[in-house]
Scaffold this active site. Structure first.
Site, PDB file in Angstrom:
ATOM      1  N   ASP A 353     -52.867  39.106  33.009  1.00  0.00           N
ATOM      2  CA  ASP A 353     -52.600  38.316  34.198  1.00  0.00           C
ATOM      3  C   ASP A 353     -53.328  38.925  35.399  1.00  0.00           C
ATOM      4  OD1 ASP A 353     -50.951  36.203  35.492  1.00  0.00           O
ATOM      5  OD2 ASP A 353     -50.083  37.909  36.541  1.00  0.00           O
ATOM      6  N   GLU A 390     -57.565  36.998  32.870  1.00  0.00           N
ATOM      7  CA  GLU A 390     -57.499  35.965  33.899  1.00  0.00           C
ATOM      8  C   GLU A 390     -58.347  36.535  35.021  1.00  0.00           C
ATOM      9  OE1 GLU A 390     -54.139  33.232  36.118  1.00  0.00           O
ATOM     10  OE2 GLU A 390     -53.825  35.378  36.096  1.00  0.00           O
TER      11      GLU A 390
END
Lengths: 707, 112
Positions: A353, A390
């Site tokens: 993330d 990401e």
């Protein structure tokens, strides 16, 4: 008695209030079961003393506090072995003494019992949304776990990246709806019950949204309009990087979450399904200077967090603090953590993330050659793990196409998502970009191959696929932030009516658009990812930021299997189509040449006229042909595949490219038709009567195979 | 926890009452392991077991492994629904054969 039990150094040397202990071993960090006792080891660069605090499970007050003698310290690591502990029923923590000097980065407070950053299990949220432990003095308690799970012959699957089809799952959302029909809704065990569904769908990898221990009550609040409790449902706020979320295990209340999760992974592997974890190393649940002190802040604030020159927290994550990922000690913790999950839990890969934060220096500036990303790429234990970034953060760093990859890292291809969405809604000026997307985005990943990009149209963040074609704008009122939260650039189109409607024409078009989207996704080079439930038309009622809802906003309604069976059966078909056609899963980019002497280049572009792609700005039509003789570098002979996508509102006549060697075009998919003529089973595709032209309906996609 | 162990016709019958957890697992394991040296067939009656913790489940698995290594077998009798459910979710159940009564388990041994 084994040789291990006979070790000459496993005897107590000290005693304190009846508890026997001795000097411990500094490695490994955390709490480790040793013969007759438990070894505790913890690091702090600036603490002046350390006390081990022991609790009986669920008792408010500790039963013992053992100050560690200074001779138990090696460098900055405190280690102690305590004998005779009831390892299943104790909880532990530390008190750290040291300076409270925020301006210089220190926030020690010996009044607080701190959780071990290396604890392998955390007690306190054993049952999802059980508020009974909310007001305890020491709410998130370190626990011990068994690490002797019997994996039998299981190993990570090492599925080639280009063959992966990822399915993004939220553990609770997948089975919490009463219609799921499972025994323990919203748990790891329940996912196991749904494995037959996953197999039939055809995916071969599940990506679990965060399953590291987090506090669902963090920032919880009541929605004043509905009275609903809004919680931290998604879980992007880690309390501890080594502990699984106990509340996601039906056996969490018995302290068996570790075994339950491992059993799920073993069973998924047995069925050919890999497991990727969505991991959040960019920040922790401790927030900024106003947040609670749970672990890292009290153990070694200056090491674990990126701090401003005056001792406040940098906030590149948008959530209050930023983990100091390129500090050598924190870097090692991240590495230890991933190695632990790869080896102890047999995890196949990780999706990071806001991974761009992992490439920032301790002062927040982006690094050219980030040591953490490099270490992970070259780590011997993680060597076969998928590493997916990401590739952006909340501090403005956007690295899609430019993430430091070291030949290993893949990225969520945000550009793919936006381009395909724009094309599907009929936007102009998208066909050139789309041709790149279908090829695995060589304009970004030319030297990294097709597998550098994870293709997706939807993910947990944003609209579901159904909502993408049912809403022009977001409808996040239920989040209680006046619809200010959530992304505004959705590139969505409601097909003529905002939200639910009885209009059959609108509903038909929405279903067709979903099929168009799935077709483009499954026929693109690169690694496709599907959001849980998109295959059956799951809706979030227009909410594009459902992080706080433990309700039907997020729970997959399994009655959609029947209600939208046309979607589900189509999804199964198109996923299996991808799996059956190796030409769609090349590792290297197309060469755009005929290197195999097949008579055709590997990929050719067309329009309504064969061999004449229209790249003009106003064009909304795109067709391409893949010659299967080029599959897997020419090592496998696949069929030819022709795809025509017509996003014009009206039907158009497409001239088909002619095939060599008496091959004929057969119809696999025509999204403008209603079942049973939307698709034909593999090997059951009818030969086209007209081999030279095909009328493609408005806003429709066809797939032909040449054999 | 209370354990009784009897051997009849080359079968070891182990009857356990109470909870098997980290407090009792060690004692249980060492008592049973002693018996296993001379016998290949074990029937464990769990009718009166109210709770099996992680440590308890691991004792069962140790017994299974020990017997399996020398071609023996352990059969579990009367496992409560709750324990059965826990064993299923944590994967332990895959290693065991479960029977509703001692007689059924004995039959299995006689047939084999």
């Amino acid at each position: 008695m084994s040789t291990l039990d006979n070790r000459i150094d496993f005897y107590p040397t000290n005693e304190y209030n009846g508890i026997k202990y001795r000097r411990g071993r500094v490695l490994p960090f955390g709490a480790t079961l040793v013969p007759n006792g438990v070894n505790f080891s913890v690091f702090s660069s600036a603490a002046t003393s350390c006390t081990l605090v022991l609790f009986n499970k669920n008792e408010e007050e500790p039963y013992a506090e053992i100050p560690l003698p200074d001779e138990f310290r090696v460098g900055n690591v405190y280690a102690i072995i305590v004998f005779g502990l009831d390892y299943e029923n104790i909880e532990y923590g530390y008190r750290m003494d040291g300076p409270h000097d925020p301006q210089n980065g220190h926030r020690f407070d010996r009044n607080i019992v701190l959780s071990d950053p290396y604890a392998k299990a955390i007690g306190g949220r054993d049952i999802w949304r059980d508020a009974s432990g909310l007001n305890r003095n020491y709410p998130f308690r370190s626990r011990l776990v068994f690490d002797d799970f019997d994996w039998e012959e299981d190993n990570p699957l090492e599925t080639p990246m280009e063959d992966l089809i990822i399915y993004e799952i939220h553990v609770r959302g997948f089975t919490s709806h009463p219609s799921s029909g499972v025994r323990h809704r919203g748990t790891f065990a329940a996912i196991r019950e749904k494995i037959p569904y996953l197999i039939e769908l055809g995916i071969n990898c599940v990506e679990l949204m965060p399953i590291y221990e987090f506090d669902e009550f963090e920032h919880s609040r009541e929605n004043s309009d509905t009275g609903d409790l809004l919680v931290n449902y998604w879980g992007y706020s880690t309390l501890n990087f080594f502990a699984p979320k106990a509340g996601y295990a039906a056996t969490g209340k018995y302290g068996m979450a570790v075994d339950e999760l491992k059993t799920l992974i073993k069973e998924l592997h047995r069925n050919g399904i890999e497991v990727i974890l969505d991991v959040v190393f960019n920040h922790t649940a401790e927030g900024d200077h106003r947040g609670p002190t749970i672990s890292f802040r009290g153990i070694d604030n200056k090491t674990y967090y990126m701090l401003t020159p005056d001792g406040y927290y940098f906030n590149f994550s948008g959530t209050g603090n930023t983990l100091n990922c390129n500090h050598p000690v924190v870097r090692n913790m991240v590495l230890d953590c991933l190695r632990y999950w790869a080896s102890e839990y047999h995890i196949d890969g990780f999706r990071f993330d806001l991974a761009s934060i992992l490439g920032r220096a301790q002062d927040g500036s982006p690094l050219n050659n980030p040591p953490l990303l490099e270490s992970l790429a070259h780590d011997p234990i993680l060597a076969k793990c998928k590493l997916i970034a990401e590739a952006w953060d909340a501090g403005g760093l956007y690295q899609v196409g430019a993430f430091p990859a070291y030949g290993r890292w893949a990225e969520w291809n945000g550009k793919y998502r936006d381009t395909v969405r724009k094309f599907l809604k009929g936007d102009h000026n998208t066909v050139g970009q789309l041709s790149q997307c279908m090829q695995g985005s060589p304009e970004m990943y030319l030297h990294r191959g097709t597998t550098a990009g994870i293709n997706f149209i939807t993910c947990h963040d944003g609209f579901t696929l159904y909502d993408l074609f049912a809403y022009n704008g977001k409808h996040n009122e239920a989040n209680g932030e006046n619809n200010q939260d959530g992304c505004n650039d959705n590139f969505s189109w409601n097909c003529g009516w905002e939200g639910e409607t009885d209009d059959p024409a609108v509903n038909l078009l929405r279903h067709r658009q979903i099929k168009n989207a799935l077709t483009i996704l499954m026929l693109s080079q690169g690694v496709p990812m599907i959001l849980m439930g998109d295959e059956m038309g799951r809706t979030q009622m227009g909410n594009n930021n459902t992080y706080c809802h433990d309700s039907e906003f997020n729970w997959l309604d399994w009655s959609f299997v029947q209600v939208n069976f046309d979607l589900l059966s189509f999804a199964r078909h198109i996923i299996n189509f991808r799996r059956q056609h190796p030409i769609l899963r090349n590792k290297e980019h197309y060469s755009n040449h005929d290197c195999r002497d097949s008579g055709y280049a590997d990929v050719t572009f067309h329009g309504t006229k064969a061999w004449h792609a229209d790249w003009s700005e106003s064009n909304t039509v795109f067709a391409f042909m893949l010659d299967g003789y080029h599959a897997k570098n020419g090592s496998i002979k696949d069929d030819a595949i022709y795809v025509a996508a017509n996003m014009h509102w009206d039907a158009l006549d497409f001239e088909l490219p002619q095939l060599s060697e008496n091959r004929k075009w057969h119809l696999s998919v025509n999204t403008s038709m209603v079942p049973p003529e939307t698709f034909y089973p593999l090997q059951g595709e009818p030969e086209l009567e007209n081999q030279s032209n095909f009328i493609v309906g408005g806003r429709s996609v066809i797939v032909l195979i040449g054999k | 926890m209370k354990v009784t162990i009897q051997t009849k016709n080359d079968i070891v019958y182990i009857t356990i009452q109470g909870s098997i957890d980290s407090n009792t697992a060690g004692e249980l394991q060492s008592r049973i392991m002693e018996e296993l040296t001379s016998c290949n067939r074990v029937i464990m009656d769990l009718t009166a077991v109210v709770f099996l913790s992680s440590a308890g489940l691991r004792v069962l698995l140790m017994i299974y492994r020990q017997l399996n290594a020398k071609g023996g077998k352990v059969l579990l009798v009367n496992v409560s629904e709750e324990i059965c459910d826990i064993m299923s979710m944590t994967g332990f159940i895959n290693f065991f054969e479960l029977y509703g009564s001692i007689e059924e388990a004995e039959k299995q041994f006689i047939q084999a």
